[in-house]
Motif scaffolding. Structure first.
Motif, PDB file in Angstrom:
ATOM      1  N   UNK A 136     -22.547  33.873  15.302  1.00 28.75           N
ATOM      2  CA  UNK A 136     -21.757  33.455  16.334  1.00 28.75           C
ATOM      3  C   UNK A 136     -21.240  35.008  16.867  1.00 28.75           C
ATOM      4  N   UNK A 137     -21.115  36.091  16.001  1.00 25.01           N
ATOM      5  CA  UNK A 137     -20.460  37.104  16.269  1.00 25.01           C
ATOM      6  C   UNK A 137     -21.470  37.733  17.532  1.00 25.01           C
ATOM      7  N   UNK A 138     -22.896  37.953  17.043  1.00 28.91           N
ATOM      8  CA  UNK A 138     -23.836  38.389  18.113  1.00 28.91           C
ATOM      9  C   UNK A 138     -23.579  37.593  19.403  1.00 28.91           C
ATOM     10  N   UNK A 139     -23.645  36.198  19.323  1.00 26.94           N
ATOM     11  CA  UNK A 139     -23.770  35.429  20.480  1.00 26.94           C
ATOM     12  C   UNK A 139     -22.532  35.818  21.398  1.00 26.94           C
ATOM     13  N   UNK A 140     -21.018  36.108  20.672  1.00 30.65           N
ATOM     14  CA  UNK A 140     -19.969  36.405  21.686  1.00 30.65           C
ATOM     15  C   UNK A 140     -20.242  37.725  22.142  1.00 30.65           C
ATOM     16  N   UNK A 141     -20.619  38.492  21.498  1.00 29.89           N
ATOM     17  CA  UNK A 141     -20.782  40.034  21.765  1.00 29.89           C
ATOM     18  C   UNK A 141     -21.917  40.131  22.996  1.00 29.89           C
ATOM     19  N   UNK A 150      -5.811  37.883  13.803  1.00 29.54           N
ATOM     20  CA  UNK A 150      -5.647  38.157  12.656  1.00 29.54           C
ATOM     21  C   UNK A 150      -7.147  37.960  11.644  1.00 29.54           C
ATOM     22  N   UNK A 151      -7.282  39.010  10.811  1.00 27.01           N
ATOM     23  CA  UNK A 151      -8.661  38.993  10.280  1.00 27.01           C
ATOM     24  C   UNK A 151      -9.124  37.681   9.417  1.00 27.01           C
ATOM     25  N   UNK A 152      -8.029  37.100   8.755  1.00 26.46           N
ATOM     26  CA  UNK A 152      -8.417  35.967   8.063  1.00 26.46           C
ATOM     27  C   UNK A 152      -8.801  34.788   8.998  1.00 26.46           C
ATOM     28  N   UNK A 153      -8.674  34.646  10.541  1.00 28.58           N
ATOM     29  CA  UNK A 153      -8.780  33.585  11.414  1.00 28.58           C
ATOM     30  C   UNK A 153     -10.093  34.203  12.006  1.00 28.58           C
ATOM     31  N   UNK A 154     -10.544  35.147  11.977  1.00 23.87           N
ATOM     32  CA  UNK A 154     -11.619  35.652  12.658  1.00 23.87           C
ATOM     33  C   UNK A 154     -12.837  34.824  12.719  1.00 23.87           C
ATOM     34  N   UNK A 155     -13.119  34.060  11.579  1.00 26.32           N
ATOM     35  CA  UNK A 155     -14.413  33.250  11.536  1.00 26.32           C
ATOM     36  C   UNK A 155     -14.171  32.284  12.576  1.00 26.32           C
ATOM     37  N   UNK A 210     -12.160  32.035  15.145  1.00 24.19           N
ATOM     38  CA  UNK A 210     -12.202  32.490  16.527  1.00 24.19           C
ATOM     39  C   UNK A 210     -13.478  32.650  16.912  1.00 24.19           C
ATOM     40  N   UNK A 211     -14.708  33.334  16.056  1.00 21.05           N
ATOM     41  CA  UNK A 211     -15.653  33.477  16.407  1.00 21.05           C
ATOM     42  C   UNK A 211     -16.603  32.131  16.669  1.00 21.05           C
ATOM     43  N   UNK A 212     -16.212  31.166  15.929  1.00 23.37           N
ATOM     44  CA  UNK A 212     -16.948  29.941  15.953  1.00 23.37           C
ATOM     45  C   UNK A 212     -16.469  29.147  17.153  1.00 23.37           C
ATOM     46  N   UNK A 213     -15.191  29.099  17.400  1.00 25.20           N
ATOM     47  CA  UNK A 213     -14.728  28.510  18.811  1.00 25.20           C
ATOM     48  C   UNK A 213     -15.240  29.088  19.946  1.00 25.20           C
ATOM     49  N   UNK A 214     -15.339  30.471  19.969  1.00 24.63           N
ATOM     50  CA  UNK A 214     -16.063  31.099  21.098  1.00 24.63           C
ATOM     51  C   UNK A 214     -17.496  30.914  21.363  1.00 24.63           C
ATOM     52  N   UNK A 215     -18.124  30.851  20.104  1.00 25.05           N
ATOM     53  CA  UNK A 215     -19.509  30.681  20.230  1.00 25.05           C
ATOM     54  C   UNK A 215     -19.800  29.299  20.609  1.00 25.05           C
ATOM     55  N   UNK A 216     -19.164  28.054  20.205  1.00 23.79           N
ATOM     56  CA  UNK A 216     -19.203  26.821  20.550  1.00 23.79           C
ATOM     57  C   UNK A 216     -18.927  26.850  22.071  1.00 23.79           C
ATOM     58  N   UNK A 217     -17.739  27.606  22.816  1.00 27.05           N
ATOM     59  CA  UNK A 217     -17.771  27.638  24.060  1.00 27.05           C
ATOM     60  C   UNK A 217     -19.102  28.178  24.972  1.00 27.05           C
ATOM     61  N   UNK A 227     -21.704  25.200  10.736  1.00 25.57           N
ATOM     62  CA  UNK A 227     -21.538  25.785   9.315  1.00 25.57           C
ATOM     63  C   UNK A 227     -20.120  26.620   9.275  1.00 25.57           C
ATOM     64  N   UNK A 228     -19.883  27.549  10.283  1.00 26.74           N
ATOM     65  CA  UNK A 228     -18.811  28.339   9.896  1.00 26.74           C
ATOM     66  C   UNK A 228     -17.516  27.664  10.129  1.00 26.74           C
ATOM     67  N   UNK A 229     -17.479  26.725  11.420  1.00 30.42           N
ATOM     68  CA  UNK A 229     -16.358  25.800  11.437  1.00 30.42           C
ATOM     69  C   UNK A 229     -16.010  24.972  10.199  1.00 30.42           C
ATOM     70  N   UNK A 230     -17.079  24.500   9.359  1.00 29.55           N
ATOM     71  CA  UNK A 230     -16.856  23.563   8.358  1.00 29.55           C
ATOM     72  C   UNK A 230     -16.313  24.379   7.266  1.00 29.55           C
ATOM     73  N   UNK A 231     -17.095  25.540   7.123  1.00 34.53           N
ATOM     74  CA  UNK A 231     -16.642  26.524   5.947  1.00 34.53           C
ATOM     75  C   UNK A 231     -14.972  26.902   6.244  1.00 34.53           C
ATOM     76  N   UNK A 232     -14.733  27.333   7.174  1.00 32.87           N
ATOM     77  CA  UNK A 232     -13.508  27.699   7.333  1.00 32.87           C
ATOM     78  C   UNK A 232     -12.386  26.923   7.057  1.00 32.87           C
ATOM     79  N   UNK A 233     -12.315  25.709   7.675  1.00 36.82           N
ATOM     80  CA  UNK A 233     -11.543  24.433   7.348  1.00 36.82           C
ATOM     81  C   UNK A 233     -11.627  24.133   5.631  1.00 36.82           C
ATOM     82  N   UNK A 234     -12.856  24.136   5.247  1.00 35.92           N
ATOM     83  CA  UNK A 234     -12.778  23.769   3.845  1.00 35.92           C
ATOM     84  C   UNK A 234     -12.141  24.900   2.812  1.00 35.92           C
TER      85      UNK A 234
END
Length: 391
Positions: free
Chosen positions: A57-62, A76-81, A83-90, A132-139
Motif C-alpha cells: 500500500x505504501x509503495x502504491x501511494x508513493x 499519527x504513527x499508530x493510524x498510518x496503516x 491511512x495507507x490502506x484507505x489511500x491505496x483503496x482510493x 488484509x491491512x484494513x482488517x488487521x488494523x481494525x482487529x
C-alpha cells in the motif's frame, strides 16, 4: 490469479456481447470466490503478512499519489496503516476506468471491491493487500471504520464511469463529497475521531480537493493519452493496454453554457477554446470558496466561537453525532477535536491550495504544462503550515 481472472474476463468481453460477458463473469465468480479471493482471518499488524500488505500500500501511494504519501508524515504513527490502506483503496478504485475495456468490465471490478469491503467487515478478508491491512488494523486496535463510507466511494466512482460528466456545479460538489470528503471522514474515523466539528471542516476541504481533481483531469479526458500513462492511474490487473478511450469534457454543463464553451471547440482548440478560461475560473473559484469556508470554520472553532452555518451532511448515513447534538458541546471540546484532526485535514487543504495558486498564475489555462508537474514545495509548505497550525 486475480490478474488471470480479469484478463480472461476482458478476453471474453472483447469477443462477446455485454450479456455474454456478464454471464461469463457470474460463472467465473463462483470459482473466484472460493479459490482466487481466499478468505483468511485478520492477522496481527506485526505479522509478516500485514507488514507485506502495508509495504504494498505504501509503495502504491508513493508511486501514484505522491502528495498523499508526502503528507502521510503528518498522520499519527499508530493510524498510518489505516491511512495507507484507505489511500491505496482510493487508487485502486480511481484507476478502474484505465484498466478496463468497457463499462461492463468496470462494473465487475467495482463489484469485486464491494464484495471485498464486505468481507473485510465480516472478519473474513480476502488475501488482497488493502483488505488484509484494513482488517488487521481494525482487529488489532478495536477501531471500527465505516463500511458505508467505503461503499459510498465505490458507488460514486461507478456512477462516474457509467455516466461521466456533471449537469451542474451541485452535481460536481456532490461527487466530491461522496469521494474526497468521504476519504477524509474515513481517515478521521481511523484516529479514531467522531467529531461534528472536524467532519464539517473536512467536508469543505474534500469538496475543494474533489473539484480540483476534476479540473486536473480535464486535459487527460479531452485528449486521452495511451492507457495507464498518467501518474494517478497505474497499469494493473494484467489487462492489455489496448483500450480506446472516448474523448469527453467533464466540466459542469451549466458553467459551460454560461461561459459559452462548446465541447467541440475544446477538442479542436484545447486551451484556446472560447470561454474555457472563464469556465475554469468559475469552477476553481468554487473550490477556493470551500477552502476559505474551511479556514473560517477552523478559526472560529479555535477562538471558541460557534460556526456560522450548520453541517449540511449531518443527517447523512455514517454521520452519527447523537451525543454531541443531544447536549451542547463545549467550545473547548470542539477545539480539542479539531487539533486531533489537524494532521489528516491540513495536508489536502495545503496541496489543493497550492495547485489552485498555480492555476491562477497561468491565467486559468487548464492545459498549461506546469499544472502537471510535481509540486516540490509541498513538503516545506506543509511543514510550515504544521508549525503555524493553519490550513
Amino acid at each position: 490469479m486475480i490478474d488471470y481472472f480479469f484478463t480472461r474476463a476482458h478476453q471474453a468481453s472483447s469477443r462477446s456481447s455485454p450479456a455474454q460477458a456478464r454471464a461469463f463473469f457470474l460463472q467465473s465468480r463462483k470459482q473466484f470466490s472460493t479459490t482466487v479471493a481466499r478468505r483468511v482471518a485478520p492477522v496481527p499488524l506485526e505479522s509478516s503478512e500485514a507488514k507485506s500488505a502495508q509495504t504494498y500500500c505504501s509503495n502504491l501511494v508513493r508511486k501514484y499519489d505522491s502528495p498523499s504519501y508526502t503528507l502521510s508524515h503528518f498522520i499519527q504513527p499508530y493510524a498510518l496503516p489505516a491511512y495507507l490502506a484507505i489511500r491505496a483503496f482510493n487508487i485502486e478504485i480511481s484507476r478502474i476506468p484505465d484498466i478496463v475495456s468497457n463499462t461492463t468490465i468496470g462494473q465487475m471490478r467495482h463489484q469485486f471491491w464491494k464484495d471485498t469491503i464486505n468481507k473485510v467487515f465480516d472478519g473474513k478478508p480476502p488475501s488482497e493487500p488493502v483488505a488484509v491491512l484494513l482488517a488487521s488494523y481494525m482487529n488489532d486496535t478495536g477501531i471500527r471504520l465505516n463500511r458505508t463510507w467505503f461503499q459510498k466511494i465505490i458507488s460514486a466512482r461507478e456512477q462516474a464511469l457509467l455516466r461521466p460528466g456533471f449537469t451542474n456545479v451541485s452535481a460536481l460538489e456532490s461527487y466530491a463529497e461522496s469521494t474526497y470528503s468521504t476519504l477524509l471522514y474515513l481517515t478521521l474515523s481511523a484516529l479514531p475521531l467522531n467529531s461534528l466539528a472536524a467532519d464539517h471542516v473536512a467536508s469543505h476541504i474534500g469538496k475543494a480537493a474533489g473539484i480540483t481533481a476534476v479540473l486536473r483531469g480535464v486535459p487527460l479526458l479531452a485528449f486521452p493519452a495511451p492507457p495507464n500513462s498518467h501518474s494517478h492511474n497505474p497499469a494493473g490487473m494484467g489487462l492489455p493496454t489496448t483500450r480506446n478511450r472516448q474523448r469527453i469534457v467533464n466540466l459542469p454543463l451549466d458553467v459551460m453554457s454560461q461561459s459559452g464553451v462548446r465541447e467541440e471547440d475544446i477538442f479542436r482548440n484545447g486551451g484556446n477554446a472560447e470561454g474555457l478560461r472563464d469556465a475554469i475560473f468559475n469552477i476553481a473559484t468554487r473550490a477556493s470558496d470551500h477552502l476559505i469556508t474551511a479556514r473560517t470554520l477552523a478559526r472560529d472553532i479555535r477562538s471558541y466561537q460557534t460556526p456560522n452555518h450548520d453541517f449540511e451532511h449531518i443527517h447523512d448515513e455514517g454521520h452519527d453525532y447523537a451525543a454531541q447534538i443531544g447536549e451542547r458541546q463545549s467550545e473547548e471540546g470542539r477545539k480539542h477535536e479539531l487539533e486531533k484532526a489537524y494532521g489528516a485535514i491540513m495536508g489536502p487543504a495545503v496541496s489543493t491550495q497550492m495547485w489552485l495558486d498555480k492555476l491562477q498564475k497561468v491565467d486559468f489555462d487548464i492545459f498549461h504544462n506546469s499544472l502537471r508537474t510535481t509540486e516540490w514545495k509541498l513538503p516545506f509548505v506543509a511543514w510550515w503550515r504544521n508549525r503555524q497550525s493553519t490550513l
